[in-house]
Design a protein around this motif. Structure first.
Motif, PDB file in Angstrom:
ATOM      1  N   GLY A 193       0.809  -1.217   0.000  1.00  0.00           N
ATOM      2  CA  GLY A 193       0.000   0.000   0.000  1.00  0.00           C
ATOM      3  C   GLY A 193       0.835   1.255   0.000  1.00  0.00           C
ATOM      4  N   GLU A 194       0.143   2.369   0.135  1.00  0.00           N
ATOM      5  CA  GLU A 194       0.790   3.668   0.066  1.00  0.00           C
ATOM      6  C   GLU A 194       1.828   3.821   1.172  1.00  0.00           C
ATOM      7  OE1 GLU A 194      -2.611   6.171   0.350  1.00  0.00           O
ATOM      8  OE2 GLU A 194      -3.245   5.737  -1.713  1.00  0.00           O
ATOM      9  N   LYS A 195       2.958   4.364   0.804  1.00  0.00           N
ATOM     10  CA  LYS A 195       4.003   4.634   1.794  1.00  0.00           C
ATOM     11  C   LYS A 195       3.461   5.603   2.830  1.00  0.00           C
ATOM     12  CE  LYS A 195       8.539   3.692   0.122  1.00  0.00           C
ATOM     13  NZ  LYS A 195       9.643   4.100  -0.713  1.00  0.00           N
ATOM     14  N   GLY A 196       3.872   5.409   4.059  1.00  0.00           N
ATOM     15  CA  GLY A 196       3.399   6.327   5.084  1.00  0.00           C
ATOM     16  C   GLY A 196       2.221   5.754   5.847  1.00  0.00           C
ATOM     17  N   LEU A 197       1.530   4.800   5.245  1.00  0.00           N
ATOM     18  CA  LEU A 197       0.470   4.104   5.972  1.00  0.00           C
ATOM     19  C   LEU A 197       1.139   3.084   6.883  1.00  0.00           C
ATOM     20  CD1 LEU A 197      -2.521   3.095   3.653  1.00  0.00           C
ATOM     21  CD2 LEU A 197      -2.612   4.301   5.838  1.00  0.00           C
ATOM     22  N   ASP A 198       0.835   3.123   8.162  1.00  0.00           N
ATOM     23  CA  ASP A 198       1.494   2.218   9.092  1.00  0.00           C
ATOM     24  C   ASP A 198       0.608   0.994   9.343  1.00  0.00           C
ATOM     25  OD1 ASP A 198       3.350   1.226  10.855  1.00  0.00           O
ATOM     26  OD2 ASP A 198       2.405   2.223  12.582  1.00  0.00           O
ATOM     27  N   ILE A 199       0.889  -0.065   8.603  1.00  0.00           N
ATOM     28  CA  ILE A 199       0.095  -1.290   8.730  1.00  0.00           C
ATOM     29  C   ILE A 199       1.054  -2.449   8.976  1.00  0.00           C
ATOM     30  CG2 ILE A 199      -1.651  -2.772   7.656  1.00  0.00           C
ATOM     31  CD1 ILE A 199      -2.762  -0.058   7.725  1.00  0.00           C
ATOM     32  N   TYR A 245       4.751   3.040  -3.135  1.00  0.00           N
ATOM     33  CA  TYR A 245       4.113   1.988  -2.344  1.00  0.00           C
ATOM     34  C   TYR A 245       5.179   1.100  -1.702  1.00  0.00           C
ATOM     35  CZ  TYR A 245       0.439   3.464  -5.520  1.00  0.00           C
ATOM     36  OH  TYR A 245      -0.449   4.214  -6.230  1.00  0.00           O
ATOM     37  N   ASP A 246       4.811   0.502  -0.555  1.00  0.00           N
ATOM     38  CA  ASP A 246       5.710  -0.498   0.013  1.00  0.00           C
ATOM     39  C   ASP A 246       4.913  -1.666   0.600  1.00  0.00           C
ATOM     40  OD1 ASP A 246       4.634   0.610   2.257  1.00  0.00           O
ATOM     41  OD2 ASP A 246       6.513   1.433   3.046  1.00  0.00           O
ATOM     42  N   LYS A 247       5.651  -2.741   0.834  1.00  0.00           N
ATOM     43  CA  LYS A 247       5.018  -3.952   1.357  1.00  0.00           C
ATOM     44  C   LYS A 247       4.705  -3.759   2.836  1.00  0.00           C
ATOM     45  CE  LYS A 247       7.022  -8.296   1.575  1.00  0.00           C
ATOM     46  NZ  LYS A 247       7.564  -9.495   0.942  1.00  0.00           N
ATOM     47  N   ALA A 280       6.201  -6.259  -7.565  1.00  0.00           N
ATOM     48  CA  ALA A 280       7.417  -5.805  -8.254  1.00  0.00           C
ATOM     49  C   ALA A 280       7.052  -4.893  -9.426  1.00  0.00           C
ATOM     50  CB  ALA A 280       8.216  -7.011  -8.750  1.00  0.00           C
ATOM     51  N   GLN A 281       5.979  -5.247 -10.130  1.00  0.00           N
ATOM     52  CA  GLN A 281       5.564  -4.408 -11.271  1.00  0.00           C
ATOM     53  C   GLN A 281       5.058  -3.058 -10.828  1.00  0.00           C
ATOM     54  OE1 GLN A 281       2.836  -6.222 -14.044  1.00  0.00           O
ATOM     55  NE2 GLN A 281       3.475  -8.147 -13.134  1.00  0.00           N
ATOM     56  N   ILE A 282       4.264  -3.069  -9.744  1.00  0.00           N
ATOM     57  CA  ILE A 282       3.742  -1.794  -9.258  1.00  0.00           C
ATOM     58  C   ILE A 282       4.899  -0.871  -8.903  1.00  0.00           C
ATOM     59  CG2 ILE A 282       2.400  -0.680  -7.434  1.00  0.00           C
ATOM     60  CD1 ILE A 282       0.863  -3.321  -7.142  1.00  0.00           C
ATOM     61  N   GLN A 283       5.941  -1.466  -8.274  1.00  0.00           N
ATOM     62  CA  GLN A 283       7.056  -0.623  -7.851  1.00  0.00           C
ATOM     63  C   GLN A 283       7.862  -0.114  -9.026  1.00  0.00           C
ATOM     64  OE1 GLN A 283       8.350  -3.160  -4.744  1.00  0.00           O
ATOM     65  NE2 GLN A 283       7.498  -1.841  -3.150  1.00  0.00           N
ATOM     66  N   LYS A 284       7.839  -0.908 -10.112  1.00  0.00           N
ATOM     67  CA  LYS A 284       8.517  -0.436 -11.318  1.00  0.00           C
ATOM     68  C   LYS A 284       7.724   0.715 -11.955  1.00  0.00           C
ATOM     69  CE  LYS A 284       9.397  -3.573 -14.456  1.00  0.00           C
ATOM     70  NZ  LYS A 284       9.882  -4.682 -15.207  1.00  0.00           N
ATOM     71  N   LEU A 285       6.411   0.561 -11.903  1.00  0.00           N
ATOM     72  CA  LEU A 285       5.514   1.537 -12.526  1.00  0.00           C
ATOM     73  C   LEU A 285       5.509   2.866 -11.763  1.00  0.00           C
ATOM     74  CD1 LEU A 285       3.372   1.417 -14.893  1.00  0.00           C
ATOM     75  CD2 LEU A 285       1.678   1.084 -13.097  1.00  0.00           C
ATOM     76  N   ARG A 286       5.447   2.773 -10.439  1.00  0.00           N
ATOM     77  CA  ARG A 286       5.397   3.966  -9.585  1.00  0.00           C
ATOM     78  C   ARG A 286       6.430   3.804  -8.472  1.00  0.00           C
ATOM     79  NH1 ARG A 286       2.205   5.234 -12.930  1.00  0.00           N
ATOM     80  NH2 ARG A 286       0.078   6.058 -12.759  1.00  0.00           N
ATOM     81  N   PRO A 287       7.689   4.086  -8.791  1.00  0.00           N
ATOM     82  CA  PRO A 287       8.741   3.869  -7.786  1.00  0.00           C
ATOM     83  C   PRO A 287       8.520   4.764  -6.565  1.00  0.00           C
ATOM     84  CG  PRO A 287       9.646   4.431  -9.963  1.00  0.00           C
ATOM     85  CD  PRO A 287       8.188   4.685 -10.016  1.00  0.00           C
ATOM     86  N   ASP A 288       8.877   4.230  -5.406  1.00  0.00           N
ATOM     87  CA  ASP A 288       8.858   5.017  -4.154  1.00  0.00           C
ATOM     88  C   ASP A 288       7.472   5.511  -3.771  1.00  0.00           C
ATOM     89  OD1 ASP A 288      11.616   4.757  -4.021  1.00  0.00           O
ATOM     90  OD2 ASP A 288      11.900   6.490  -5.355  1.00  0.00           O
ATOM     91  N   LEU A 345      -5.592   0.708  -6.935  1.00  0.00           N
ATOM     92  CA  LEU A 345      -4.536   1.228  -6.056  1.00  0.00           C
ATOM     93  C   LEU A 345      -3.867   2.441  -6.701  1.00  0.00           C
ATOM     94  CD1 LEU A 345      -2.675   0.739  -3.486  1.00  0.00           C
ATOM     95  CD2 LEU A 345      -1.137  -0.423  -5.071  1.00  0.00           C
ATOM     96  N   ILE A 346      -3.523   2.287  -7.981  1.00  0.00           N
ATOM     97  CA  ILE A 346      -2.801   3.359  -8.679  1.00  0.00           C
ATOM     98  C   ILE A 346      -3.684   4.590  -8.859  1.00  0.00           C
ATOM     99  CG2 ILE A 346      -1.755   3.973 -10.897  1.00  0.00           C
ATOM    100  CD1 ILE A 346      -0.642   1.132 -10.998  1.00  0.00           C
ATOM    101  N   SER A 347      -4.972   4.359  -9.088  1.00  0.00           N
ATOM    102  CA  SER A 347      -5.904   5.484  -9.209  1.00  0.00           C
ATOM    103  C   SER A 347      -6.161   6.153  -7.866  1.00  0.00           C
ATOM    104  CB  SER A 347      -7.255   5.008  -9.755  1.00  0.00           C
ATOM    105  OG  SER A 347      -7.111   4.389 -10.995  1.00  0.00           O
ATOM    106  N   GLY A 348      -5.748   5.484  -6.773  1.00  0.00           N
ATOM    107  CA  GLY A 348      -6.019   6.029  -5.458  1.00  0.00           C
ATOM    108  C   GLY A 348      -7.385   5.672  -4.925  1.00  0.00           C
ATOM    109  N   GLN A 349      -8.065   4.707  -5.569  1.00  0.00           N
ATOM    110  CA  GLN A 349      -9.385   4.303  -5.097  1.00  0.00           C
ATOM    111  C   GLN A 349      -9.306   3.455  -3.846  1.00  0.00           C
ATOM    112  OE1 GLN A 349     -12.077   5.466  -5.939  1.00  0.00           O
ATOM    113  NE2 GLN A 349     -12.234   5.933  -8.101  1.00  0.00           N
ATOM    114  N   VAL A 350      -8.227   2.709  -3.702  1.00  0.00           N
ATOM    115  CA  VAL A 350      -7.969   2.000  -2.446  1.00  0.00           C
ATOM    116  C   VAL A 350      -6.523   2.277  -2.052  1.00  0.00           C
ATOM    117  CG1 VAL A 350      -9.641   0.119  -2.721  1.00  0.00           C
ATOM    118  CG2 VAL A 350      -7.379  -0.112  -3.726  1.00  0.00           C
ATOM    119  N   PRO A 351      -6.263   2.409  -0.717  1.00  0.00           N
ATOM    120  CA  PRO A 351      -4.883   2.691  -0.291  1.00  0.00           C
ATOM    121  C   PRO A 351      -4.037   1.423  -0.215  1.00  0.00           C
ATOM    122  CG  PRO A 351      -6.365   2.737   1.592  1.00  0.00           C
ATOM    123  CD  PRO A 351      -7.222   2.473   0.392  1.00  0.00           C
TER     124      PRO A 351
END
Lengths: 223, 276, 218
Positions: B128-134, B206-208, B196-204, B180-186
């Motif tokens: 999910g989005e970086k900064g979200l503490d899950i 989202y994180d696991k 891995a693809q998401i991170q290639k598409l939008r680096p920095d 996720l990319i549209s921001g409809q879900v965090p």
């Protein structure tokens, strides 16, 4: 034919079916009411608005009526966030449905208003009615009565169209069916039950529309 | 009249189509060999396992494995695109002979179909989005998480998600990623390859967040197709031994086949959260 | 895997237009035959025929097209026959079109003035001659505009075949979007293609209707 029908797992999930059906009813009803308002505004703008506004209404009506709903809802849910418009799935579904049915309602109501004889309006002026009164009693009400059948069958069609909204993860009746199908794999049974529920809903909405017609348009016909 | 001609032509075509609809499907290897073609179901919206290439043909890891198996059977391959939710119904309704459709081996699914030994494996996590503490499942309460309906992500997330988690089910992984990319879900539940693809598409961006499950994927056949399953297992064992499967894995995933697949030592149940 | 939206993606969607057109054409041709049968059954004196036709229309107009697609897709298997998504979609859309065209054409047949029926009776024409030479040609003129209008609805309806996995224009768009993640471009483009197919038909339907109502105005 060696197929074992297995309705038990489908019927065991009836609370989820009811929940989904309730969302479908809310979406349909909300879109009908709001769509009627959009349609009225669109028809009035088309009838009496300045030229650029009329063009805008034309563009809206034609764009919606000549593209599939599923594309419209994809566009609204996945495309619009790019310009900062973001809705939850059920709200996005409602917005898409309103935009869709609003275009059809605009066209239907416009045709109704155009069917009103100029002489009626002149008679209203002669009777000393105010503009708003003339619009309400001489134009709008008879126009709505004329197009009521077309409008309500469009609304039934809208209710059936809501079955598509599960593609953006809205939680309507069809989505409940998809979820149950994914768990039970009793595909035919699931969709048969869902279809029957939609059929009951369409009968219910038809009955509601006839009741409204009796109440709202029961004054005597004048020819 | 042109329109009339078109309509007539289409009517004729419809008749032709009816005559060439897929034949009923075999359950034994002999039937497949007699037919000379094997119908294999695979996903086309699950990169890099199943995609449509630029010519519009099914491709990817699953396609190469399917082709390899067809070669072993000595028949032509017919790749049938299926979707996540309809792949098991496709198999059970005789549309295809078996699935090489990134189908994770789960106890629930094992009640419906018979699985071969694993031919691929992935890790499922919440991303999910970086900064979200899950840090764990408990922190999901009040959050929206997108998943592909009926996927392993769906079942394993549903199992661990606390009350108040809003799980949004889409028709496929790509739609969930799109959300996720549209921001409809965090947050979404996804496999390591998708992540891995998401991170290639939008680096920095989202994180696991945490791991949900380790999933092994098997070829699925209709229940009771023991002979067929035996042959498939035999071919997979050979492909693991002679390095062919590893080569396909390198080609599509850029890394060697995981040990737990190569040695077939993976636990055959999943759905439980990874221990921390 | 994830790539920029490029020419090949544009062409992939463009080529999928033919599948949308093919499916529409099949459904329209099948629906024309089915619709004629339904319409004739609806206006027949035989209560059983007209009742069955009415039931058929009610069911198909009262349930979602998407569910009709699902039921045909999964239902035919019950008889041990497997169908491709194209065939399932063609069957479902044909039934769907039969119901809608049947209802449109019933209205058109009944809009032919009663005197025409009576006159052809008086001339001693049998059912076939009466329908073929007197009633249907007149009904056909009345029905052209709404029929073209329905064709627009049908073309849009084929988009739902995407959900059972048939790769027509909408599914092609989804597949490309899944690889490029550019929904604005992809679905915008797909919408434009549909618009190009449907808009001329919508305009034609409107003009036909206007011409017809002018011709029949008294």
């Amino acid at each position: 034919m060696n197929y074992d029908f297995n309705f038990a797992p489908v019927l065991a999930n009836y609370p989820r079916l009811l929940e989904g059906a309730w969302v479908t009813i809310q979406l349909s009803f909300g879109a009908m009411v709001a769509g009627l308002v959009v349609g009225l505004m669109g028809a009035i703008a088309k009838n009496a608005g300045p030229r650029p506004l009329r063009w805008l209404v034309d563009a809206y009506v034609e764009a919606i009526r000549n593209t599939p709903f599923i594309i419209q809802i994809f566009f609204i849910f996945f495309g619009l966030p790019a310009i900062g418009l973001r809705f939850s799935p059920n709200v996005a579904a409602l917005v898409a449905l309103i935009i869709n049915v609003g275009a059809y309602a605009t066209e239907i109501i416009r045709a109704g208003i155009e069917s009103i004889n100029r002489g009626q309006v002149e008679a209203g002026i002669a009777l000393g009615m105010k503009r708003a009164q003339i619009f309400r009693y001489v134009i709008l009400r008879p126009a709505l009565r004329t197009v009521y059948p077309a409008l309500t069958s469009q609304f039934i069609f809208l209710m059936l169209t809501t079955s598509v909204v599960s593609v953006i993860s809205a939680s309507d009746l069809a989505a409940a069916g998809n979820d149950i199908n994914a768990e039970t794999f009793a595909s035919f049974e699931v969709y048969l039950v869902i279809t029957v529920i939609y059929f009951i809903l369409s009968i219910g909405f038809s009955a509601l529309f006839s009741a409204i017609e009796r109440v709202a348009f029961s004054y005597p016909l004048s020819r | 009249m042109k329109i009339l001609n078109l309509v007539l032509a289409a009517g004729g075509l419809a008749g032709a189509l009816a005559a060439t609809s897929l034949p009923a499907t075999a359950q034994t290897p002999q039937e497949i060999k007699d037919r000379g073609t094997v119908n294999i179901g695979m996903l086309v919206d699950f990169p890099p396992f199943g995609i449509l290439n630029t010519e519009g043909k099914p491709d990817g890891y699953d396609a190469d494995v399917a082709k390899l198996l067809a070669e072993d059977f000595g028949v032509k391959v017919n790749l049938v695109p299926v979707t996540g939710p309809n792949r098991i119904p496709y198999l059970l309704s005789n549309r295809i002979d078996f699935l090489v459709a990134s189908l994770g081996i789960t106890p629930e699914r094992a009640e419906r179909v018979d699985f071969s030994q694993p031919y691929a494996g992935i890790e499922i996590s919440v991303v999910g989005e970086k900064g979200l503490d899950i840090p764990d499942a408990a922190a999901l309460a009040g959050q929206s998480v997108g998943v592909a309906r009926a996927s392993t992500q769906d079942t394993s997330l549903t199992k661990v998600a606390p009350e108040g988690t809003n799980i949004q089910r889409f028709d496929d992984d790509a739609s969930a990623v799109q959300a996720l990319i549209s921001g409809q879900v965090p947050l979404i539940g996804a496999s390591n390859t998708v992540i891995a693809q998401i991170q290639k598409l939008r680096p920095d961006t989202y994180d696991k967040k945490f791991d949900l499950a380790q999933q092994v994927q098997g070829v699925a056949v209709k229940p009771g197709s023991d002979e067929l399953l035996k042959e498939i297992n035999q071919y997979l064992t050979e492909a693991k031994k002679d390095g062919k499967l590893n080569a396909i894995h390198e080609k599509w995933l850029g890394q060697p086949l995981p040990d737990f697949i190569a040695d077939d030592t993976a636990p055959r149940v999943d759905g439980k959260p990874a221990s921390k | 895997m994830i790539r920029e939206f490029g020419t090949s993606d544009f062409l992939f969607i463009l080529f999928a237009v033919r599948w949308t057109l093919l499916l529409s054409a099949i459904a329209f041709a099948g629906g024309a035959v089915g619709g004629l049968v339904i319409a004739l059954a609806r206006v027949s004196q035989n209560r059983i025929f007209s009742g069955l036709a009415l039931g058929f229309i009610r069911v198909f107009q009262g349930t979602p097209l998407l569910m009709q697609l699902f039921l045909v897709f999964f239902g035919i298997n019950i008889f041990g026959i497997s169908v491709t998504p194209l065939l399932a979609a063609a069957i479902a859309l044909t039934l769907h079109a039969s119901a809608f065209l049947g209802e449109i054409w019933r209205g058109s047949i009944q809009a032919v003035p009663g005197g025409q029926h009576e006159a052809s009776w008086a001339l001693g024409l049998g059912y076939l001659d009466r329908m073929k030479s007197i009633i249907l040609p007149q009904a056909a003129r009345i029905s052209v505009a709404p029929t073209v209008g329905f064709l627009v609805q049908l073309i849009k309806g084929t988009s739902l075949a995407s959900i059972i996995g048939f790769v027509e224009m909408t599914r092609a768009g989804q597949i490309i979007n899944n690889a490029t993640f550019e929904p604005f471009t992809v679905f915008g483009l797909v919408a434009v293609f549909y618009f190009i197919l449907c808009w001329p038909l919508s305009i034609a339907a409107r003009q036909l209707e206007r011409r017809f109502s002018r011709a029949t105005a008294r």
